[in-house]
Scaffold this motif. Sequence first.
Motif, PDB file in Angstrom:
ATOM      1  N   PRO A 193      -9.874  -2.839   4.274  1.00  0.00           N
ATOM      2  CA  PRO A 193      -9.665  -1.386   4.182  1.00  0.00           C
ATOM      3  C   PRO A 193      -8.634  -0.971   3.144  1.00  0.00           C
ATOM      4  O   PRO A 193      -8.614   0.184   2.724  1.00  0.00           O
ATOM      5  CB  PRO A 193      -9.197  -1.006   5.592  1.00  0.00           C
ATOM      6  CG  PRO A 193      -9.576  -2.137   6.464  1.00  0.00           C
ATOM      7  CD  PRO A 193      -9.522  -3.358   5.604  1.00  0.00           C
ATOM      8  N   PHE A 194      -7.783  -1.916   2.722  1.00  0.00           N
ATOM      9  CA  PHE A 194      -6.778  -1.595   1.716  1.00  0.00           C
ATOM     10  C   PHE A 194      -7.362  -1.647   0.306  1.00  0.00           C
ATOM     11  O   PHE A 194      -7.057  -0.796  -0.529  1.00  0.00           O
ATOM     12  CB  PHE A 194      -5.595  -2.565   1.833  1.00  0.00           C
ATOM     13  CG  PHE A 194      -4.785  -2.386   3.083  1.00  0.00           C
ATOM     14  CD1 PHE A 194      -3.640  -1.609   3.085  1.00  0.00           C
ATOM     15  CD2 PHE A 194      -5.170  -3.001   4.268  1.00  0.00           C
ATOM     16  CE1 PHE A 194      -2.889  -1.443   4.242  1.00  0.00           C
ATOM     17  CE2 PHE A 194      -4.440  -2.845   5.429  1.00  0.00           C
ATOM     18  CZ  PHE A 194      -3.292  -2.054   5.410  1.00  0.00           C
ATOM     19  N   VAL A 195      -8.181  -2.657   0.037  1.00  0.00           N
ATOM     20  CA  VAL A 195      -8.674  -2.822  -1.334  1.00  0.00           C
ATOM     21  C   VAL A 195      -9.952  -2.046  -1.618  1.00  0.00           C
ATOM     22  O   VAL A 195     -10.229  -1.697  -2.758  1.00  0.00           O
ATOM     23  CB  VAL A 195      -8.877  -4.322  -1.671  1.00  0.00           C
ATOM     24  CG1 VAL A 195      -7.556  -5.066  -1.585  1.00  0.00           C
ATOM     25  CG2 VAL A 195      -9.916  -4.965  -0.775  1.00  0.00           C
ATOM     26  N   ASP A 196     -10.743  -1.755  -0.586  1.00  0.00           N
ATOM     27  CA  ASP A 196     -12.017  -1.066  -0.818  1.00  0.00           C
ATOM     28  C   ASP A 196     -11.869   0.292  -1.499  1.00  0.00           C
ATOM     29  O   ASP A 196     -12.700   0.645  -2.341  1.00  0.00           O
ATOM     30  CB  ASP A 196     -12.792  -0.904   0.498  1.00  0.00           C
ATOM     31  CG  ASP A 196     -13.532  -2.171   0.901  1.00  0.00           C
ATOM     32  OD1 ASP A 196     -13.439  -3.175   0.156  1.00  0.00           O
ATOM     33  OD2 ASP A 196     -14.192  -2.173   1.951  1.00  0.00           O
ATOM     34  N   PRO A 197     -10.844   1.105  -1.174  1.00  0.00           N
ATOM     35  CA  PRO A 197     -10.751   2.416  -1.821  1.00  0.00           C
ATOM     36  C   PRO A 197     -10.267   2.379  -3.272  1.00  0.00           C
ATOM     37  O   PRO A 197     -10.300   3.406  -3.959  1.00  0.00           O
ATOM     38  CB  PRO A 197      -9.721   3.176  -0.953  1.00  0.00           C
ATOM     39  CG  PRO A 197      -9.533   2.358   0.272  1.00  0.00           C
ATOM     40  CD  PRO A 197      -9.840   0.952  -0.118  1.00  0.00           C
ATOM     41  N   LEU A 198      -9.828   1.205  -3.740  1.00  0.00           N
ATOM     42  CA  LEU A 198      -9.189   1.123  -5.051  1.00  0.00           C
ATOM     43  C   LEU A 198     -10.201   0.882  -6.158  1.00  0.00           C
ATOM     44  O   LEU A 198     -11.105   0.053  -6.013  1.00  0.00           O
ATOM     45  CB  LEU A 198      -8.159  -0.015  -5.055  1.00  0.00           C
ATOM     46  CG  LEU A 198      -6.992   0.115  -4.071  1.00  0.00           C
ATOM     47  CD1 LEU A 198      -6.151  -1.152  -4.091  1.00  0.00           C
ATOM     48  CD2 LEU A 198      -6.135   1.334  -4.396  1.00  0.00           C
ATOM     49  N   ALA A 220       0.815  -1.223   0.000  1.00  0.00           N
ATOM     50  CA  ALA A 220       0.000   0.000   0.000  1.00  0.00           C
ATOM     51  C   ALA A 220       0.840   1.261   0.000  1.00  0.00           C
ATOM     52  O   ALA A 220       0.360   2.327  -0.408  1.00  0.00           O
ATOM     53  CB  ALA A 220      -0.931  -0.006   1.210  1.00  0.00           C
ATOM     54  N   ALA A 221       2.079   1.166   0.454  1.00  0.00           N
ATOM     55  CA  ALA A 221       2.951   2.343   0.509  1.00  0.00           C
ATOM     56  C   ALA A 221       3.604   2.646  -0.832  1.00  0.00           C
ATOM     57  O   ALA A 221       4.320   3.664  -0.961  1.00  0.00           O
ATOM     58  CB  ALA A 221       4.027   2.141   1.576  1.00  0.00           C
ATOM     59  N   GLN A 222       3.375   1.806  -1.837  1.00  0.00           N
ATOM     60  CA  GLN A 222       4.018   1.988  -3.134  1.00  0.00           C
ATOM     61  C   GLN A 222       3.037   2.531  -4.167  1.00  0.00           C
ATOM     62  O   GLN A 222       1.818   2.344  -4.054  1.00  0.00           O
ATOM     63  CB  GLN A 222       4.593   0.654  -3.612  1.00  0.00           C
ATOM     64  CG  GLN A 222       5.679   0.099  -2.697  1.00  0.00           C
ATOM     65  CD  GLN A 222       6.280  -1.179  -3.239  1.00  0.00           C
ATOM     66  OE1 GLN A 222       5.893  -1.668  -4.302  1.00  0.00           O
ATOM     67  NE2 GLN A 222       7.217  -1.744  -2.514  1.00  0.00           N
ATOM     68  N   ARG A 265      -0.498   3.884  -3.407  1.00  0.00           N
ATOM     69  CA  ARG A 265      -0.293   4.715  -2.229  1.00  0.00           C
ATOM     70  C   ARG A 265      -1.316   5.839  -2.109  1.00  0.00           C
ATOM     71  O   ARG A 265      -1.906   6.049  -1.051  1.00  0.00           O
ATOM     72  CB  ARG A 265       1.124   5.304  -2.259  1.00  0.00           C
ATOM     73  CG  ARG A 265       1.460   6.207  -1.079  1.00  0.00           C
ATOM     74  CD  ARG A 265       2.919   6.619  -1.105  1.00  0.00           C
ATOM     75  NE  ARG A 265       3.243   7.307  -2.345  1.00  0.00           N
ATOM     76  CZ  ARG A 265       4.147   6.871  -3.233  1.00  0.00           C
ATOM     77  NH1 ARG A 265       4.783   5.736  -3.024  1.00  0.00           N
ATOM     78  NH2 ARG A 265       4.398   7.553  -4.334  1.00  0.00           N
ATOM     79  N   GLU A 266      -1.560   6.542  -3.187  1.00  0.00           N
ATOM     80  CA  GLU A 266      -2.437   7.718  -3.099  1.00  0.00           C
ATOM     81  C   GLU A 266      -3.890   7.355  -2.799  1.00  0.00           C
ATOM     82  O   GLU A 266      -4.483   7.928  -1.880  1.00  0.00           O
ATOM     83  CB  GLU A 266      -2.352   8.543  -4.391  1.00  0.00           C
ATOM     84  CG  GLU A 266      -3.143   9.827  -4.316  1.00  0.00           C
ATOM     85  CD  GLU A 266      -2.931  10.707  -5.539  1.00  0.00           C
ATOM     86  OE1 GLU A 266      -3.704  11.668  -5.717  1.00  0.00           O
ATOM     87  OE2 GLU A 266      -1.994  10.427  -6.318  1.00  0.00           O
ATOM     88  N   PRO A 267      -4.513   6.403  -3.510  1.00  0.00           N
ATOM     89  CA  PRO A 267      -5.919   6.100  -3.179  1.00  0.00           C
ATOM     90  C   PRO A 267      -6.109   5.428  -1.825  1.00  0.00           C
ATOM     91  O   PRO A 267      -7.149   5.597  -1.189  1.00  0.00           O
ATOM     92  CB  PRO A 267      -6.371   5.187  -4.326  1.00  0.00           C
ATOM     93  CG  PRO A 267      -5.130   4.659  -4.930  1.00  0.00           C
ATOM     94  CD  PRO A 267      -4.083   5.707  -4.739  1.00  0.00           C
ATOM     95  N   ILE A 268      -5.112   4.667  -1.360  1.00  0.00           N
ATOM     96  CA  ILE A 268      -5.249   4.002  -0.056  1.00  0.00           C
ATOM     97  C   ILE A 268      -4.975   4.982   1.077  1.00  0.00           C
ATOM     98  O   ILE A 268      -5.656   4.970   2.111  1.00  0.00           O
ATOM     99  CB  ILE A 268      -4.314   2.778   0.038  1.00  0.00           C
ATOM    100  CG1 ILE A 268      -4.788   1.681  -0.924  1.00  0.00           C
ATOM    101  CG2 ILE A 268      -4.268   2.233   1.474  1.00  0.00           C
ATOM    102  CD1 ILE A 268      -3.875   0.473  -0.989  1.00  0.00           C
ATOM    103  N   GLY A 269      -3.995   5.855   0.919  1.00  0.00           N
ATOM    104  CA  GLY A 269      -3.649   6.795   1.976  1.00  0.00           C
ATOM    105  C   GLY A 269      -2.719   6.160   2.996  1.00  0.00           C
ATOM    106  O   GLY A 269      -2.012   5.190   2.707  1.00  0.00           O
ATOM    107  N   ASP A 270      -2.724   6.698   4.195  1.00  0.00           N
ATOM    108  CA  ASP A 270      -1.830   6.246   5.262  1.00  0.00           C
ATOM    109  C   ASP A 270      -2.251   4.869   5.738  1.00  0.00           C
ATOM    110  O   ASP A 270      -3.236   4.725   6.457  1.00  0.00           O
ATOM    111  CB  ASP A 270      -1.852   7.258   6.414  1.00  0.00           C
ATOM    112  CG  ASP A 270      -0.939   6.846   7.557  1.00  0.00           C
ATOM    113  OD1 ASP A 270      -0.157   5.883   7.386  1.00  0.00           O
ATOM    114  OD2 ASP A 270      -1.007   7.486   8.629  1.00  0.00           O
ATOM    115  N   ALA A 271      -1.487   3.853   5.374  1.00  0.00           N
ATOM    116  CA  ALA A 271      -1.859   2.476   5.714  1.00  0.00           C
ATOM    117  C   ALA A 271      -1.794   2.214   7.215  1.00  0.00           C
ATOM    118  O   ALA A 271      -2.503   1.353   7.733  1.00  0.00           O
ATOM    119  CB  ALA A 271      -0.949   1.495   4.978  1.00  0.00           C
ATOM    120  N   ASP A 272      -0.952   2.942   7.940  1.00  0.00           N
ATOM    121  CA  ASP A 272      -0.817   2.702   9.379  1.00  0.00           C
ATOM    122  C   ASP A 272      -2.079   3.057  10.162  1.00  0.00           C
ATOM    123  O   ASP A 272      -2.277   2.581  11.276  1.00  0.00           O
ATOM    124  CB  ASP A 272       0.365   3.497   9.939  1.00  0.00           C
ATOM    125  CG  ASP A 272       1.696   2.864   9.571  1.00  0.00           C
ATOM    126  OD1 ASP A 272       1.723   1.629   9.381  1.00  0.00           O
ATOM    127  OD2 ASP A 272       2.696   3.592   9.464  1.00  0.00           O
TER     128      ASP A 272
END
Length: 258
Positions: A210-215, A146-148, A152-159
């Motif tokens: 939460p990682f894949v839903d915004p994509l 997600a940081a790459q 990176r931009e559509p997911i945002g801050d993965a932490d």
Amino acid sequence: MLDWNPALYRRYEDERTRPAQELLARVPHPGPARVVDLGCGPGNSTELLVARYPGARVTGIDNSEAMLQSARERLPGVDFAWGDIAQWVPDVAPDLIYANAALQWVAGHETLIPRLFESLAPGGVLAVQMPDNRQEPTHRLMREVAAQAPWREPIGDADRLRTELLGIQGYYDLLAPRAARVDVWHTIYQHTMDSAGAIVEWVRGTGLKPFVDPLPQGLRDSYLAEYERRIDQAYAVRADGKRLLAFPRMFIVAQRHP
């Protein structure tokens, strides 16, 4: 985040229910009259509570309409209601608040845990199980991918997508001064999985969501492909051709003074 998918969640229901059973087995209350399943999901944990306490009034609480609908179909005689754990307050003090694999999605445990505990009736029990797998390859690789770019931009801050747990000692120290007894333990399950793809399917029902839903679809497909490639490298093929998915979980059972 999009609503939860009960069918995807239930593909590994036996494995997900096992810690729920082990949590319930350590609840010391002999006969609670009011039981709340906080973050009940599709009702698999609620079913355990109904079976153990047939005379209790059991209520399931969740913030997913899809999960609640699945739970109502499974247990038509049980009360299920929408609720946000972060703000939830019981109308009547429960004898048991049971939260299986739910509180890791809620921030602010320093205030959340004491608030839930203090809402119990005298002698009541707070029973909590949470995945403690943030540093496992499944979840570390989610954040790394997600940081790459281009994800990176559509997911945002993965932490920010997962609450940082306080640790066994932290929860003990939070509850011990308030409680008659506190029982904490940690278990690492070893789930036998058919392939790297099966591991990805498992986490798509929970932590990966939460990682894949915004994509958008194209980026979602490429994210999942890269994630599965890394999972394939991280989890070695065992002697029978399968993979072992290590899954640490944290358990907390605290009882109020009578």
